[in-house]
Design an enzyme around this catalytic site. Structure first.
Site, PDB file in Angstrom:
ATOM      1  N   ASP A 190       0.875  -1.183   0.000  1.00 40.83           N
ATOM      2  CA  ASP A 190       0.000   0.000   0.000  1.00 40.83           C
ATOM      3  C   ASP A 190       0.899   1.216   0.000  1.00 40.83           C
ATOM      4  OD1 ASP A 190      -2.211   1.849   0.445  1.00 40.83           O
ATOM      5  OD2 ASP A 190      -3.312   0.147   1.237  1.00 40.83           O
ATOM      6  N   HIS A 268      -4.129   2.364  -4.565  1.00 39.38           N
ATOM      7  CA  HIS A 268      -3.326   2.194  -3.354  1.00 39.38           C
ATOM      8  C   HIS A 268      -1.906   1.736  -3.670  1.00 39.38           C
ATOM      9  CE1 HIS A 268      -6.139   2.811   0.029  1.00 39.38           C
ATOM     10  NE2 HIS A 268      -7.081   2.387  -0.806  1.00 39.38           N
ATOM     11  N   GLU A 324     -11.007   1.726  -3.697  1.00 43.32           N
ATOM     12  CA  GLU A 324     -10.677   3.151  -3.645  1.00 43.32           C
ATOM     13  C   GLU A 324      -9.720   3.611  -4.736  1.00 43.32           C
ATOM     14  OE1 GLU A 324     -11.347   3.961   1.120  1.00 43.32           O
ATOM     15  OE2 GLU A 324      -9.347   3.407   0.452  1.00 43.32           O
ATOM     16  N   TRP A 390     -17.131  -4.629   2.704  1.00 42.49           N
ATOM     17  CA  TRP A 390     -16.686  -3.765   3.797  1.00 42.49           C
ATOM     18  C   TRP A 390     -17.472  -2.457   3.909  1.00 42.49           C
ATOM     19  CZ3 TRP A 390     -14.177   1.134   3.652  1.00 42.49           C
ATOM     20  CH2 TRP A 390     -13.889   1.623   2.367  1.00 42.49           C
ATOM     21  N   TRP A 466      -6.614  -2.092  10.377  1.00 41.99           N
ATOM     22  CA  TRP A 466      -5.814  -1.142   9.613  1.00 41.99           C
ATOM     23  C   TRP A 466      -4.958  -0.365  10.599  1.00 41.99           C
ATOM     24  CZ3 TRP A 466      -5.946  -2.220   4.664  1.00 41.99           C
ATOM     25  CH2 TRP A 466      -7.091  -2.814   4.139  1.00 41.99           C
ATOM     26  N   THR A 467      -3.734  -0.027  10.197  1.00 39.51           N
ATOM     27  CA  THR A 467      -2.780   0.428  11.215  1.00 39.51           C
ATOM     28  C   THR A 467      -2.251   1.843  11.011  1.00 39.51           C
ATOM     29  OG1 THR A 467      -0.924  -0.580  10.023  1.00 39.51           O
ATOM     30  CG2 THR A 467      -2.061  -1.942  11.670  1.00 39.51           C
TER      31      THR A 467
END
Length: 685
Positions: A190, A268, A324, A390, A466-467
């Site tokens: 990503d 991404h 996205e 999602w 997600w971080t």
């Protein structure tokens, strides 16, 4: 000494009340009946199994590591009466469903433990139940018959935004196995960095596995998006060698966990174009996130990457992201436009679908299936693709109705990067509010879909971490546990208990996790929902009509036009259907019609700030009143300097005074540097 989940069973480490402990299994079994007495584990306990070869050795290694039992032997006639023994028996039957392959029966008496399963995987899950029924070296006597509800019970870890070491990943695989989760979705590429060694394209890790800052807000949100080399001063990041990947895949397989890699495309992919700028539409690094969908070199590159990925990961699915994509550069790119004209594509959504289908054909030709986020449904869904839903649940249900396998992972219930308690009491998170109780309340399958093709194709559920705002292993574990336990039970248990019962079982499980060195959220200190949201709000404006001079955003509509006067105040979550969101330079502009001329003495309305999701407190709020709805008189204006140091808060704008009006108009402007304005109930008295 390294701590592992071995400690969860050792009586010398943890002492629990035995009566309580017999009720702490997570996920809840299909059926369990408890009886008096205990089976005592000791150095003399013998284990017999009819497994042979590699299967027997794998079982022996795991039992030795986690249960500290060492005496093994083959299961033969005459062994059934041996005292203090554990019998692990696989009876193989053809044509079982995937969930039946994971089923087991378990009988625990003071003298013997007997497990019968259809596969080694079923035996493995029975061992987890035995471990959870054990305290102080004694296993509570019980009979258990168990089978998972869904075949897929997953956890996603984002290692692009922040790199996590191999030891940390193995530690989470241990916990996943303990709670019978069986899919590890590994997000490896990503804009935060490329994390997987690809030998054919070495510049991916040489140029983009490290970046200039660890702080995501400074690096990404403040647009200091530069990559660097590992040897540069201040370099932050890392990557997994192919040997490390093989080691993790092997470690997971020994715990009956399948590792599914995610390699992002077509969006991404900012980092790829720093290493290989010719693969984006502009041919320049740092110019956008999307692969050039009309460039054949892109597909040669991706096929080269995926060839190595498929060699590393034996999983049925390869996840390609698909979410996205901006698609902006495609609209003017000559190669993309030529591709659209050649293929008769009407818009960029169809171009993305063409991109995905081309990748799917390549994967299918090599015996793999494509999995992607629900944006892969836009344009046209690739014929054999599976969908990870999602952005809500309807996409997944729709895909299943059309014959596609789906995994349900809606943000509302499954995004574990959201705050799990009052946001200002918690470490920084992405935004939102998702407490344990709400995760546990998730029902993936609507009642009207049971017994239909939708149920057959709904593979299961997944929790996602997600971080962006989670830079350390300790913080990651804090966000995962205990909510991942709720995901485990939602995915496994057909007959869930009350939340109160689950919470009690969770508290015991958390004590065990803590003893094993995990850093979990302290559920015993949970504050919970915003008190204003727990009860209806009475005021003179309830039920009054609201006119929107500027429309609210469709995706943050709350309950629609009635949201601001429905007598309901919002909780901590900006997606809870009580908040209403506005974006744009003029922000919010609404008028409440009181129905008749009234005496006004007070007006109050809450605004949220949550910087992680670009929600800001308004810079200016203006209150006007009118008798005829045409001529308004300004009675109050408040200007508020932006507070960029407070990540999250909810505070009211309040006016007190005296005025006569039928129409009450409220305006709120966003700050100069932009952001969303979120509000809930306009309280008029």
């Amino acid at each position: 000494m390294k701590k592992t989940l071995t400690l969860l069973l050792l009586s010398v480490v943890l002492v629990l009340p035995l009566a309580l402990h017999a009720q702490t299994i997570i996920p809840q079994p299909d059926s369990i009946s408890r009886s008096s007495g205990f089976f005592v584990l000791s150095k003399d306990t013998r284990i017999y199994t009819n497994l042979t070869g590699k299967e027997a050795q794998q079982l022996r290694n795991y039992v030795t590591e986690t249960m500290q039992l060492h005496r093994f032997g083959p299961l033969k006639a005459g062994k059934s009466t041996v005292k203090n023994s554990i019998h692990l028996l696989v009876i193989r039957i053809k044509d079982l469903s995937v969930t039946q392959e994971q089923s087991y029966t378990l009988n625990i008496t003071p003298n013997k433990i007997t497990v019968i399963a259809r596969t080694p995987q079923g035996l493995f899950y029975a061992l987890q139940t035995i471990r959870q029924l054990t305290a102080e070296g004694r296993v509570a006597c019980a009979s258990v018959k168990d089978e998972p509800r869904f075949r897929y019970r997953g956890m996603m870890l984002d290692c692009s935004r922040h790199f996590f070491p191999v030891s940390f990943i193995k530690k989470q695989l241990d916990a996943m196995a303990y709670f019978k989760l069986n899919r590890f979705h590994w997000h490896l590429t990503d804009g935060g960095g490329w994390r997987l060694e690809i030998k054919k394209y070495p510049k991916l890790i040489e140029e983009t596995a490290f970046r200039t800052q660890s702080d995501w807000t400074k690096w990404w949100r403040n647009r200091d998006r530069r990559y660097c080399h590992a040897t540069d001063s201040g370099a932050y990041g890392g990557y997994y060698t192919q040997q490390e990947v093989r080691d993790i895949v092997r470690y997971a397989a020994e715990r009956h966990i399948t590792v599914i890699p995610e390699i992002e495309m077509p969006g991404h992919s900012n980092e790829v174009f720093v290493a290989y700028p010719e693969l984006c539409c502009t041919g320049k690094p740092y110019s956008g996130p999307d692969f050039c969908a009309g460039n054949d070199s892109v597909f040669a590159f991706l096929e080269g990457v995926l060839t190595e990925v498929m060699q590393l990961f034996p999983s049925e699915y390869i996840h390609i992201g698909g979410d996205e994509a901006w698609q902006e550069a495609w609209k003017t790119c000559p190669k993309c436009q030529e591709r659209m004209q050649k293929m008769g594509l009407k818009n960029t959504n169809e171009l993305q679908a063409d991109f995905v289908m081309r990748i799917e054909r390549f994967l299918n030709a090599h015996g793999k299936k494509l999995l992607g986020w629900d944006e892969i449904m836009e344009g046209r869904l690739a014929p054999n693709a599976a969908v990870m839903s999602w952005r809500g649940e309807e996409a997944g249900l729709s895909a299943a109705r059309d014959g596609h396998h789906v995994v349900m992972t809606p943000t509302t219930y499954c995004y574990l990067d959201y705050y799990q308690d009052v946001p200002f009491s918690q470490p920084k998170a992405f935004g939102g509010y998702l407490p344990l109780e709400k995760v546990y309340a998730y029902e993936p399958l609507p009642a009207d879909a049971r017994g239909t093709n939708v149920e057959r194709l709904m593979d299961g559920v997944q929790g996602n971490l997600w971080t962006e705002e989670i830079p350390t292993p300790e913080h990651a574990e804090y966000m995962l546990y205990p909510r991942l336990l709720a995901i485990a039970e939602v995915g496994w248990s057909r007959h869930r208990t009350s939340y109160a019962n689950f919470r009690e079982r969770t508290l015991t499980a958390l004590d065990r996790l803590k003893a094993a060195g995990y850093h979990h959220f302290d559920l015993r200190k949970e504050i919970g929902s915003r008190k204003e949201a727990l009860h209806p709000c009475a005021h003179a404006g309830v039920g009054k009509a609201v006119t929107y001079t500027r429309a609210y955003a469709k995706k943050y509509a709350g309950a629609g036009d009635s949201t601001l006067t429905d007598g309901q105040r919002a909780d901590w979550n900006f997606k809870d259907r009580r908040w209403q969101g506005f974006v744009g330079e003029t922000g919010m502009d609404v008028t409440v019609d009181m129905g008749r001329t009234v005496d006004l003495h007070e007006l109050s309305v809450d605004f949220m700030q949550s910087l992680g999701v670009d929600i800001v407190f308004p810079a200016d709020v203006e209150l006007s009143v009118s008798l005829d709805g045409k001529n308004f008189t300004l009675i109050d204006r408040l200007s508020t300097p932006r507070n960029a140091h407070r990540e999250f808060f909810i505070e009211p704008y309040t006016w007190k005074g005296s005025a006569q009006a039928r129409y009450v108009r409220l305006k709120a402007w966003q700050p100069k540097d932009g952001g969303w304005i979120f509000t809930d109930e306009i309280r008029v008295n």
